[in-house]
Design an enzyme around this catalytic site. Structure first.
Site, PDB file in Angstrom:
ATOM      1  N   ASP A   3      66.733  -7.433   2.585  1.00 61.12           N
ATOM      2  CA  ASP A   3      66.113  -6.748   1.757  1.00 61.12           C
ATOM      3  C   ASP A   3      66.831  -5.688   1.045  1.00 61.12           C
ATOM      4  O   ASP A   3      67.900  -5.045   1.577  1.00 61.12           O
ATOM      5  CB  ASP A   3      64.625  -6.392   1.902  1.00 61.12           C
ATOM      6  CG  ASP A   3      63.794  -5.597   0.924  1.00 61.12           C
ATOM      7  OD1 ASP A   3      63.701  -6.335  -0.115  1.00 61.12           O
ATOM      8  OD2 ASP A   3      63.024  -4.636   0.935  1.00 61.12           O
ATOM      9  N   SER A   4      66.467  -4.638  -0.161  1.00 62.09           N
ATOM     10  CA  SER A   4      67.069  -3.749  -0.297  1.00 62.09           C
ATOM     11  C   SER A   4      66.903  -2.629   0.470  1.00 62.09           C
ATOM     12  O   SER A   4      67.481  -1.549   0.418  1.00 62.09           O
ATOM     13  CB  SER A   4      66.379  -3.326  -1.864  1.00 62.09           C
ATOM     14  OG  SER A   4      65.139  -3.064  -1.511  1.00 62.09           O
ATOM     15  N   CYS A  67      63.409 -10.434  -0.679  1.00 67.14           N
ATOM     16  CA  CYS A  67      63.352  -9.398  -1.806  1.00 67.14           C
ATOM     17  C   CYS A  67      63.073 -10.239  -2.914  1.00 67.14           C
ATOM     18  O   CYS A  67      63.633 -11.044  -3.419  1.00 67.14           O
ATOM     19  CB  CYS A  67      64.700  -8.668  -1.752  1.00 67.14           C
ATOM     20  SG  CYS A  67      64.915  -7.666  -3.276  1.00 67.14           S
ATOM     21  N   GLU A 146      59.983   3.879   0.681  1.00 69.26           N
ATOM     22  CA  GLU A 146      61.084   4.086   1.306  1.00 69.26           C
ATOM     23  C   GLU A 146      61.137   5.698   1.955  1.00 69.26           C
ATOM     24  O   GLU A 146      61.895   5.901   2.741  1.00 69.26           O
ATOM     25  CB  GLU A 146      62.205   4.175   0.219  1.00 69.26           C
ATOM     26  CG  GLU A 146      62.654   2.708  -0.167  1.00 69.26           C
ATOM     27  CD  GLU A 146      63.366   1.811   0.926  1.00 69.26           C
ATOM     28  OE1 GLU A 146      64.359   2.507   1.502  1.00 69.26           O
ATOM     29  OE2 GLU A 146      63.293   0.351   1.104  1.00 69.26           O
ATOM     30  N   CYS A 178      56.363  -7.963  -4.298  1.00 69.83           N
ATOM     31  CA  CYS A 178      57.478  -7.365  -3.761  1.00 69.83           C
ATOM     32  C   CYS A 178      57.114  -6.788  -2.559  1.00 69.83           C
ATOM     33  O   CYS A 178      56.263  -6.468  -1.888  1.00 69.83           O
ATOM     34  CB  CYS A 178      57.483  -5.829  -4.663  1.00 69.83           C
ATOM     35  SG  CYS A 178      58.730  -4.676  -3.681  1.00 69.83           S
ATOM     36  N   HIS A 180      57.679  -4.575  -0.448  1.00 67.00           N
ATOM     37  CA  HIS A 180      57.531  -3.481   0.119  1.00 67.00           C
ATOM     38  C   HIS A 180      55.936  -3.065  -0.069  1.00 67.00           C
ATOM     39  O   HIS A 180      55.547  -2.351   0.517  1.00 67.00           O
ATOM     40  CB  HIS A 180      58.078  -2.155  -0.982  1.00 67.00           C
ATOM     41  CG  HIS A 180      59.679  -1.937  -0.479  1.00 67.00           C
ATOM     42  ND1 HIS A 180      60.484  -2.812  -0.873  1.00 67.00           N
ATOM     43  CD2 HIS A 180      60.045  -0.953   0.008  1.00 67.00           C
ATOM     44  CE1 HIS A 180      61.727  -2.406  -0.735  1.00 67.00           C
ATOM     45  NE2 HIS A 180      61.404  -1.107  -0.091  1.00 67.00           N
TER      46      HIS A 180
HETATM   47  N1  DGL Z   1      61.449  -5.373  -1.623  1.00 67.33           N
HETATM   48  C1  DGL Z   1      62.088  -5.495  -2.930  1.00 67.33           C
HETATM   49  C2  DGL Z   1      61.194  -7.035  -3.671  1.00 67.33           C
HETATM   50  O1  DGL Z   1      60.676  -7.514  -3.073  1.00 67.33           O
HETATM   51  C3  DGL Z   1      62.183  -4.346  -3.535  1.00 67.33           C
HETATM   52  C4  DGL Z   1      62.826  -3.691  -4.326  1.00 67.33           C
HETATM   53  C5  DGL Z   1      63.419  -2.611  -4.761  1.00 67.33           C
HETATM   54  O2  DGL Z   1      64.577  -2.268  -4.125  1.00 67.33           O
HETATM   55  O3  DGL Z   1      63.331  -2.216  -5.964  1.00 67.33           O
HETATM   56  O4  DGL Z   1      61.482  -6.872  -4.742  1.00 67.33           O
END
Ligand code: DGL
Length: 261
Positions: A3-4, A67, A146, A178, A180
């Site tokens: 993931d990011s 992600c 985050e 998302c 997150h």
């Molecule tokens: N967790 C990522 C997603 O599901 C998120 C993103 C981000 O870095 O903006 O899209």
């Protein structure tokens, strides 16, 4: 799995709980987060690089694109470059959404990149064409997670503002598009009201992994003992360890640095 940043940990939790014998390598690309506002081609490039790293450096047998923003750049296209199976979070999420709604009026929230890609509209048209989908981009929510800020007055205010169109559309199920966002479930549920079901793709993605592995030589049998976990981050590893452990649980111990050339 990657993931990011911290978001994919929602999927990691579901995977560890469902398939405790599987070894897991988790990469949080926190050095380059957020992905949401970036151009699609750039995010796809990051995804390619990470998948290659996981396959060549760690010898993984399957990659979970945990992600939405990365998966929304086109899983089929990413799959062309690698031999190991890729599993995304979009189709599993839509399947859960279809099961959760009674009225057929559903919503999805995601990053700007995910919503602009139209990936959810496409997946709903293919898998559950009778649903009426309202999609809303939620810039800013990922940043709260985050920072480890999941309950502040600011996040409540932002959620109230962003979710207003979904309340107007009277959806009865809302897909957290998302990875997150499940960490903000308390706030999102308060804003949407108790009669709206929040749907996360995490469990359904873990089921999709199980289906893919089951009965194949790829599956690691429970008799082999508990799987090992390897956590890595391209950003601040100390912060990844501290917040990651709070968000995921005790399995997140040592975090290893990853650097991109
Ligand atoms: N967790 C990522 C997603 O599901 C998120 C993103 C981000 O870095 O903006 O899209």
């Amino acid at each position: 799995m990657f993931d990011s940043g911290f978001g994919g940990l929602t999927v990691a939790r579901a995977l560890i709980d469902l398939l405790p014998a599987e070894h897991l390598v988790y990469l949080g690309d926190t050095g380059r987060y957020p992905y949401g506002p970036r151009p699609q081609a750039e995010v796809r490039g990051f995804a390619r690089q990470i998948i290659e790293y996981l396959v060549h450096h760690h010898g993984v047998k399957l990659v979970i694109v945990a992600c939405n923003t990365a998966a929304a750049t086109g899983l089929a296209e990413l799959q062309e470059d690698v031999d190991v199976p890729l599993i995304g979070v979009i189709e599993p999420g839509v399947r859960s959404l279809a099961l959760a709604t009674q009225s057929g009026r559903v919503g999805v929230i995601g990053t700007v990149g995910t919503v602009a890609s139209g990936a959810y509209q496409d997946a709903v048209a293919t898998l559950a064409g009778d649903l009426k989908l309202t999609s809303v981009a939620c810039p800013g929510l990922v940043e709260f997670v985050e920072r480890g800020e999941t309950q502040s007055d600011e996040v409540v205010r932002l959620a109230q503002q962003l979710l207003a169109p979904l309340r107007e559309a009277e959806v009865d199920a809302l897909l957290l598009g998302c990875t997150h966002y499940p960490f903000l479930a308390r706030v999102l549920s308060d804003v949407m009201g108790r009669n709206v079901v929040l749907v996360s793709s995490a469990d359904e993605t873990a089921f999709a992994v199980r289906r893919r592995l089951q009965g194949t030589a790829l599956a690691r049998p429970p008799s082999a003992g508990p799987g090992r976990h390897y956590w890595c981050s391209s950003g601040d590893v100390a912060w990844f360890q501290e917040l990651g452990r709070t968000l995921l649980g005790p399995e997140l111990d040592e975090v290893h640095p990853v650097t991109w050339d």
